[in-house]
Motif scaffolding. Structure first.
Motif, short mmCIF file in Angstrom:
data_model
loop_
_atom_site.label_atom_id
_atom_site.label_comp_id
_atom_site.label_asym_id
_atom_site.label_seq_id
_atom_site.Cartn_x
_atom_site.Cartn_y
_atom_site.Cartn_z
N GLN A 71 1.07 -1.22 -0.23
CA GLN A 71 0.14 -0.10 -0.07
C GLN A 71 0.67 0.89 -0.01
O GLN A 71 0.60 2.34 -0.91
N LYS A 72 1.77 1.02 0.75
CA LYS A 72 3.02 2.54 0.70
C LYS A 72 3.00 2.07 -0.20
O LYS A 72 3.46 3.95 -0.77
N ASP A 73 4.36 1.68 -0.92
CA ASP A 73 4.33 1.09 -2.81
C ASP A 73 3.42 2.05 -3.65
O ASP A 73 3.92 3.06 -4.24
N ILE A 74 2.21 2.28 -3.06
CA ILE A 74 1.24 2.28 -3.60
C ILE A 74 1.41 4.09 -4.19
O ILE A 74 0.28 4.67 -5.05
N GLU A 75 0.91 3.91 -2.78
CA GLU A 75 0.53 5.55 -2.47
C GLU A 75 1.82 6.69 -2.95
O GLU A 75 1.83 7.57 -3.32
N GLN A 76 3.36 5.53 -3.22
CA GLN A 76 4.20 6.43 -3.63
C GLN A 76 4.49 7.48 -4.54
O GLN A 76 4.90 8.22 -5.34
N VAL A 77 4.08 6.15 -5.71
CA VAL A 77 3.82 6.10 -7.12
C VAL A 77 2.46 6.71 -7.66
O VAL A 77 2.72 7.25 -8.07
N ARG A 78 1.75 6.86 -6.80
CA ARG A 78 0.43 7.94 -6.50
C ARG A 78 0.88 8.69 -6.79
O ARG A 78 0.75 10.05 -7.68
N GLU A 79 1.59 8.97 -5.61
CA GLU A 79 2.06 10.98 -5.53
C GLU A 79 2.99 11.36 -6.58
O GLU A 79 2.80 12.08 -7.30
N ARG A 80 4.04 10.54 -7.44
CA ARG A 80 5.07 10.48 -7.92
C ARG A 80 4.32 10.66 -9.40
O ARG A 80 4.61 12.19 -9.99
N CYS A 81 3.14 10.00 -9.80
CA CYS A 81 2.61 10.74 -10.97
C CYS A 81 1.31 11.57 -10.69
O CYS A 81 0.74 12.30 -11.85
N ARG A 82 1.17 11.98 -9.59
CA ARG A 82 -0.08 13.20 -9.61
C ARG A 82 1.12 14.85 -9.88
O ARG A 82 0.66 15.72 -10.47
N ARG A 83 2.30 14.15 -9.21
CA ARG A 83 2.90 15.26 -9.75
C ARG A 83 2.92 15.49 -10.75
O ARG A 83 3.08 16.70 -11.15
N LEU A 84 3.54 14.34 -11.86
CA LEU A 84 3.96 14.20 -13.58
C LEU A 84 2.98 14.53 -14.58
O LEU A 84 2.84 16.05 -14.52
N VAL A 85 1.46 14.77 -13.47
CA VAL A 85 0.72 15.44 -14.14
C VAL A 85 0.14 16.56 -13.81
O VAL A 85 -0.52 17.33 -15.12
N ARG A 86 0.75 17.18 -12.50
CA ARG A 86 0.24 18.40 -12.77
C ARG A 86 0.92 18.90 -13.43
O ARG A 86 1.23 20.20 -14.35
N ARG A 87 2.45 18.30 -13.77
CA ARG A 87 3.99 19.60 -14.67
C ARG A 87 3.32 18.99 -15.88
O ARG A 87 3.64 20.16 -17.11
N ARG A 88 2.87 18.22 -16.50
CA ARG A 88 2.53 18.39 -18.19
C ARG A 88 1.15 19.28 -17.62
O ARG A 88 0.79 19.41 -19.12
N ALA A 89 0.37 18.90 -17.27
CA ALA A 89 -0.92 19.95 -17.15
C ALA A 89 -0.54 21.33 -17.71
O ALA A 89 -1.56 22.14 -18.57
N MET A 90 0.30 21.88 -16.94
CA MET A 90 1.08 23.53 -17.11
C MET A 90 1.51 23.89 -18.12
O MET A 90 1.95 24.99 -18.74
#
Length: 167
Positions: free
Chosen positions: A16-35
């Motif tokens: 679950q911890k790994d999933i949360e880390q990947v989720r947060e890393r991907c959400r940051r990637l989404v925000r960068r690409r959205a910018m």
């Protein structure tokens, strides 16, 4: 042959911890690409933003799938029973891009689903400066929303795969 014998579990987040880390890393990637998408949307040349969004979004989906171990190639390496769980979970959460080869047509379908926002984005371009800023803001919001949905779909599939993962 057990599911652990033929499945490369190192590709899929293992806790679950790994999933949360990947989720947060991907959400940051989404925000960068959205910018990036928003920046291109502010350019007053018709069509440039749509073409940019298509390529940025295709790369984003591939990157997110890769991070969760859910590209078509990675899923093909799973044991057949685990592969079935992955695809059933993707369907169950509405993740139409989980484990799929991302095509221009598939992305256009997603963008069309956000049609009202995109129509407003294009209409906003007709008003100088303020319209470009509105268009960029709408583009950012749509891109981020679709990206976040895909991150959550991948996280849900990874969560389902934790259940079938051997201890």
């Amino acid at each position: 042959m057990s599911t652990s014998d033929s499945t490369d579990w190192t590709l899929i987040p293992g806790s679950q911890k790994d999933i949360e880390q990947v989720r947060e890393r991907c959400r940051r990637l989404v925000r960068r690409r959205a910018m990036l998408s928003a920046g291109v949307s502010a350019v007053p040349i018709p069509g440039v933003d749509l073409m940019s969004d298509l390529s940025l979004f295709a790369l984003l989906i591939d990157d997110i799938n890769q991070a969760f171990g859910l590209t078509p190639e990675q899923i093909e390496r799973l044991h057949p029973k685990v592969k079935l769980v992955a695809y059933e979970a993707a369907i169950g959460v509405g993740g139409m891009l989980v484990g799929k080869v991302v095509t221009r047509e598939l992305i256009l379908l997603l963008i069309k689903r956000s049609g009202v926002k995109l129509l407003a984005k294009q209409a906003a371009r007709l008003v100088p400066l303020a319209g470009q800023l509105a268009s960029a803001a709408i583009g950012f919001a749509v891109f981020r929303h679709i990206g976040y949905q895909h991150v959550e779909a991948c996280a849900a599939v990874a969560q389902e795969l934790l259940v079938v993962r051997p201890a």
